[in-house]
Design an enzyme around this catalytic site. Sequence first.
Site, mmCIF file in Angstrom:
data_model
loop_
_atom_site.group_PDB
_atom_site.id
_atom_site.type_symbol
_atom_site.label_atom_id
_atom_site.label_comp_id
_atom_site.label_asym_id
_atom_site.label_seq_id
_atom_site.Cartn_x
_atom_site.Cartn_y
_atom_site.Cartn_z
ATOM 1 N N SER A 159 0.789 -1.114 0.246
ATOM 2 C CA SER A 159 -0.254 -0.048 -0.028
ATOM 3 C C SER A 159 0.870 1.604 -0.047
ATOM 4 O O SER A 159 2.003 0.882 0.945
ATOM 5 C CB SER A 159 -0.472 -0.276 1.363
ATOM 6 O OG SER A 159 -1.462 1.251 1.279
ATOM 7 N N TYR A 172 -2.813 -0.537 10.031
ATOM 8 C CA TYR A 172 -2.553 -1.193 8.688
ATOM 9 C C TYR A 172 -1.364 -1.194 8.084
ATOM 10 O O TYR A 172 -0.715 -1.169 7.150
ATOM 11 C CB TYR A 172 -3.752 -0.333 7.670
ATOM 12 C CG TYR A 172 -4.522 -0.751 6.725
ATOM 13 C CD1 TYR A 172 -4.340 -2.561 6.288
ATOM 14 C CD2 TYR A 172 -4.078 0.033 5.567
ATOM 15 C CE1 TYR A 172 -4.354 -3.393 4.564
ATOM 16 C CE2 TYR A 172 -4.110 -0.617 4.441
ATOM 17 C CZ TYR A 172 -4.392 -2.003 3.730
ATOM 18 O OH TYR A 172 -4.796 -2.085 2.509
#
Length: 275
Positions: A159, A172
Amino acid sequence: MKKVIVLTGAGGVLCGTLAKELGKKGHKIAVLDLNKDAADKIANEINAEGGIAIGIEANVLERDSLDDAKKEVNNKLGGCDILINGAGGNHPLGTTSNTHLTSGDLENTEEGFKTFFDLDPSGIKFVFDLNFIGTLLPTQVFAKDMVGKEGCSVLNISSMNAFTPLTKIPAYSGAKAAVSNFTQWLAVHFSKVGIRVNALAPGFFLTEQNRTLLTNEDGSLTQRGKQIIDQTPMGRYGKPEDLISTTLYLCDDASSFVTGVVIPIDGGFAAYSGV
């Protein structure tokens, strides 16, 4: 050269789109997902278009489940040539309510309000396990088929917040940073046995997981959604189709000398300083 491609988390929108596109290219596709119905739906769509695909229920956090999935893949499609580790996600227990801590936050008694000091270790662990262990275990299981073969690779999903952490989601961000680091480590480790390892780093894509965070019920942007778009030079969210070309490139022999890279697909988000 047509290959056997295994995708985890492929019952979802992003990896489901990749599975269908790879199926159109003639590859044999194993659609793995915790939700068997979702996996079968994607596999059926591939088969309806003339491709070859099977849907398999698999839990990326359970070795026995993955071993069973591998046996089914091997029996029905053959040995795995390419693994795409698409399973991942976030959890509310690893997310703060505000972007910044203020002294007044410590007195906030609103139900569900969380500062950094309220983050639940079980939620943090869930996010790290799902994203990192959920990448490591499938690779341990399926990459054994690739050793000594030509044209094999692992593609992880990192990401953009692995490069610069986003506010509110420390678990995350940290977990995806671990995926990026693992991608580089594994690329070196596998370099002598012919297995390439790379990763995609998507920017902001609207999914069912983040839709309510970024958009209102009427489709307009939330404050956080608007902040993201204002920081994205191309002025839009990514579409699942935006991941296709880079995926095809990294899975193809045209990228045979490419390993250990994490490629941003973010509409210029990382390039923009905000001024």
